[in-house]
Design a protein around this motif. Structure first.
Motif, PDB file in Angstrom:
ATOM      1  N   SER B  88       0.905  -1.188  -0.030  1.00 38.80           N
ATOM      2  CA  SER B  88       0.085  -0.051   0.143  1.00 38.80           C
ATOM      3  C   SER B  88       0.713   1.252  -0.148  1.00 38.80           C
ATOM      4  CB  SER B  88      -0.954   0.044   1.303  1.00 38.80           C
ATOM      5  OG  SER B  88      -2.108  -0.550   1.174  1.00 38.80           O
ATOM      6  N   ARG B  92       1.091   4.043  -2.814  1.00 47.19           N
ATOM      7  CA  ARG B  92       1.161   5.479  -2.868  1.00 47.19           C
ATOM      8  C   ARG B  92       2.247   6.362  -3.388  1.00 47.19           C
ATOM      9  NH1 ARG B  92      -2.874   8.297  -3.521  1.00 47.19           N
ATOM     10  NH2 ARG B  92      -2.336   9.958  -2.227  1.00 47.19           N
ATOM     11  N   LEU B  96       2.173   9.374  -5.960  1.00 46.30           N
ATOM     12  CA  LEU B  96       2.817  10.729  -5.631  1.00 46.30           C
ATOM     13  C   LEU B  96       3.580  11.065  -6.805  1.00 46.30           C
ATOM     14  CD1 LEU B  96       2.525  10.065  -1.594  1.00 46.30           C
ATOM     15  CD2 LEU B  96       1.425  11.943  -2.753  1.00 46.30           C
ATOM     16  N   ARG B  98       3.603  10.106  -9.667  1.00 45.00           N
ATOM     17  CA  ARG B  98       2.606  10.368 -10.753  1.00 45.00           C
ATOM     18  C   ARG B  98       2.085  12.161 -10.454  1.00 45.00           C
ATOM     19  NH1 ARG B  98      -2.833   9.807 -10.873  1.00 45.00           N
ATOM     20  NH2 ARG B  98      -2.719   7.931  -9.265  1.00 45.00           N
ATOM     21  N   HIS B  99       1.652  12.331  -9.501  1.00 43.21           N
ATOM     22  CA  HIS B  99       1.055  13.691  -9.047  1.00 43.21           C
ATOM     23  C   HIS B  99       2.253  14.919  -9.544  1.00 43.21           C
ATOM     24  CE1 HIS B  99      -2.392  11.869  -7.508  1.00 43.21           C
ATOM     25  NE2 HIS B  99      -1.906  11.870  -6.304  1.00 43.21           N
ATOM     26  N   GLN B 102       1.973  14.779 -13.344  1.00 43.73           N
ATOM     27  CA  GLN B 102       1.019  15.546 -13.484  1.00 43.73           C
ATOM     28  C   GLN B 102       0.977  16.927 -13.635  1.00 43.73           C
ATOM     29  OE1 GLN B 102      -1.491  12.809 -11.253  1.00 43.73           O
ATOM     30  NE2 GLN B 102      -2.621  12.037 -13.099  1.00 43.73           N
ATOM     31  N   LEU B 103       1.489  17.606 -12.615  1.00 39.93           N
ATOM     32  CA  LEU B 103       1.859  18.975 -12.375  1.00 39.93           C
ATOM     33  C   LEU B 103       2.729  19.410 -13.673  1.00 39.93           C
ATOM     34  CD1 LEU B 103       2.306  19.696  -8.237  1.00 39.93           C
ATOM     35  CD2 LEU B 103       0.653  20.611  -9.956  1.00 39.93           C
ATOM     36  N   LEU B 185       1.544  22.328  -3.449  1.00 36.32           N
ATOM     37  CA  LEU B 185       1.243  20.900  -3.611  1.00 36.32           C
ATOM     38  C   LEU B 185       2.426  19.838  -3.716  1.00 36.32           C
ATOM     39  CD1 LEU B 185      -2.350  21.108  -5.926  1.00 36.32           C
ATOM     40  CD2 LEU B 185      -2.108  20.160  -3.313  1.00 36.32           C
ATOM     41  N   ARG B 188       4.320  19.272  -0.669  1.00 35.52           N
ATOM     42  CA  ARG B 188       3.393  18.184   0.010  1.00 35.52           C
ATOM     43  C   ARG B 188       3.690  16.770  -0.419  1.00 35.52           C
ATOM     44  NH1 ARG B 188       0.594  16.790   4.617  1.00 35.52           N
ATOM     45  NH2 ARG B 188      -0.967  15.404   4.368  1.00 35.52           N
ATOM     46  N   TYR B 189       3.573  16.691  -2.013  1.00 35.11           N
ATOM     47  CA  TYR B 189       3.643  15.388  -2.478  1.00 35.11           C
ATOM     48  C   TYR B 189       5.171  14.668  -2.172  1.00 35.11           C
ATOM     49  CZ  TYR B 189      -0.102  16.622  -5.467  1.00 35.11           C
ATOM     50  OH  TYR B 189      -1.557  17.107  -6.121  1.00 35.11           O
ATOM     51  N   ARG B 192       5.074  13.562   1.553  1.00 38.43           N
ATOM     52  CA  ARG B 192       4.089  12.253   1.625  1.00 38.43           C
ATOM     53  C   ARG B 192       5.012  11.291   1.074  1.00 38.43           C
ATOM     54  NH1 ARG B 192       1.120  11.152   4.587  1.00 38.43           N
ATOM     55  NH2 ARG B 192       2.449  12.208   5.748  1.00 38.43           N
TER      56      ARG B 192
END
Lengths: 223, 223
Positions: B88, B92, B96, B98-99, B102-103, B185, B188-189, B192
Motif C-alpha cells: 500500500s 501511494r 505521488l 505521478r502527481h 501531472q503537475l 502541492l 506536500r507530494y 508524503r
C-alpha cells in the motif's frame, strides 16, 4: 471455539464502527472549529486523534491474532483483510481532520479560509461530515445505499476541490501567498478525507457483492 | 507443501522489491521531468504508474491466497500482513510520483517550480529518489542501515518542506497564486512520498527486530 471465533469477528466489526464514529466526531468538531476560528475546538480534535490511532492499533492487533489463532478462510478471511485496510483509511481520515484543526490553530485568531471561498469550504466541510456519517451507517448496516451516497459525495468534493483552484487562479484572488497555501492544503485535506471514505465504501461493496472496483484515488489530475 | 509455502513467501518478497524498483524509476524520471519541464518524461511516469498498481493488486491477491491456503503463523504471518501494508505504501509513493509528473504536464512548457525555490526542490527531489533507492536496498537485503538512512532523509525532507512554506511567506515571494498552489502541492507530494518510504522502513525494522515504532506520519504540524 467456533463461538469465540464469531465473537472475535463481531468485535472487529464493532471496533471499526467505533473508529468511524470517532472520525465522524472529528469531522464535526473540525468543521465547527474551522468555521468559527475556535482554537479550543481545534485543540480537542487534535488531542482526540490519539484515540483513533490507539483504536486502530488495537484493531490491527486483534485482526492479526484472529488470523494467527483461527486461520479464517473464504469470506471471513476477506473480511479480516478488508478490516485491516479500512482501519488504515479511517485512521488517515482522522489524521486529515487533525490537519484541518492544526491549520485552524496555526492561524488563530484569524480565519484560515478567506471570505471569497468560504461558501465552497462550507460545502467541502459539510460533505466531509456526511461522508464520515455515511461510513458509520455503512459499517453498521452494510446497506450499500450508504456506499452509493459516499460515491456521490466524492464526485461533489472533487468538483469543489477543482473550483478552489479556479478561484485561486482568477484575477479576483487577493489573498496573501500564505493564505493561498493554507487554502490549497485545506482543500486537499478535504479531498483526501472523502477519498479515503470512498476507499472504505468500495471495500464494503466488495465484501457484500464480491465485485472489486479498484480504488485508484480520485486525485487523478494531480491538482 | 512446505516447499511451495516457502516459494510463495519468497515470491511475495521479490514482488515487493519489484514494486519498489518501479517506484524508484518513477522518482528518477519524475525528477528529470520536473527539473527540465519535459512533458514526454512526465507522460511516461504517468502511464507507468498503472504497472505499479497492477503489481500491487497481484501481490495483494497472492498474500490473501497465502493466508487462505497456508495459514501462516508467527513471523511468517507478520511478514505477510506487513507485505500488504508495505505494498500500500509503495503504491501511494507511485501515485505521488505521478502527481508530480501531472503537475509537470499541466504547466508545460512552463516550469512548475519558480526559480526562487528551485534549489529547495532539487534537494526534495534528490531525497525522494534516494528514499526510493534505499527502500529497494532495504527490501532486498533487510539491512537496517538502509532504514536508518530513510529515517535521516525523512528528517531532511520535513525541514525542506517547512522551508518552502517560509519562502512562500517571505516578502520576496513574487509568484502568482496558481504557482503558489503548485509549489505547495509539489512540496506536500514530496513530503508524503518520503513519509510513505518511512512507513516501509518502520515495517521492515519491526519484522527484523520485533520492535514496533508507530508511524504517525511526519506531517504533524498540519502544514
Amino acid at each position: 471455539m467456533r463461538e469465540l471465533y464469531r465473537a472475535n469477528l463481531d468485535r472487529l466489526g464493532r471496533d471499526l464502527v467505533e473508529i468511524a464514529r470517532l472520525v465522524h466526531r472529528a469531522a464535526l468538531d473540525g468543521r465547527t472549529a474551522l468555521e468559527t476560528a475556535d482554537v479550543h475546538g481545534a485543540e480537542r480534535v487534535i488531542s482526540e486523534d490519539a484515540r483513533i490511532d490507539m483504536l486502530q492499533e488495537s484493531l490491527d492487533d486483534q485482526a492479526v491474532r484472529l488470523l494467527s489463532l483461527q486461520a479464517p478462510v473464504a469470506t471471513d478471511l476477506r473480511t479480516v483483510v478488508a478490516s485491516l485496510r479500512m482501519s488504515s483509511s479511517l485512521e488517515r481520515m482522522g489524521d486529515l481532520a487533525r490537519h484541518i484543526a492544526q491549520l485552524t490553530r496555526l492561524r488563530y485568531p484569524e480565519h484560515v479560509i478567506p471570505e471569497a471561498v468560504r461558501p465552497v469550504f462550507t460545502q467541502l466541510a459539510d460533505a466531509a461530515v456526511e461522508v464520515a456519517e455515511e461510513a458509520v451507517l455503512l459499517l453498521e448496516t452494510l446497506d450499500l445505499a450508504h456506499a452509493d451516497r459516499i460515491h456521490a459525495l466524492n464526485v461533489d468534493v472533487n468538483a469543489l476541490h477543482l473550483s478552489v483552484f479556479r478561484a485561486i487562479a482568477s484575477p479576483d484572488w487577493t489573498a496573501s501567498p500564505s493564505t493561498t497555501t493554507d487554502v490549497t492544503l485545506a482543500s486537499r485535506y478535504f479531498e483526501r478525507f472523502t477519498d479515503h471514505g470512498l476507499a472504505v465504501a468500495l471495500k464494503v461493496r466488495y465484501l457484500v457483492t464480491g465485485e472489486c472496483h479498484h480504488h485508484r484515488g480520485a486525485d487523478a489530475n494531480g491538482a
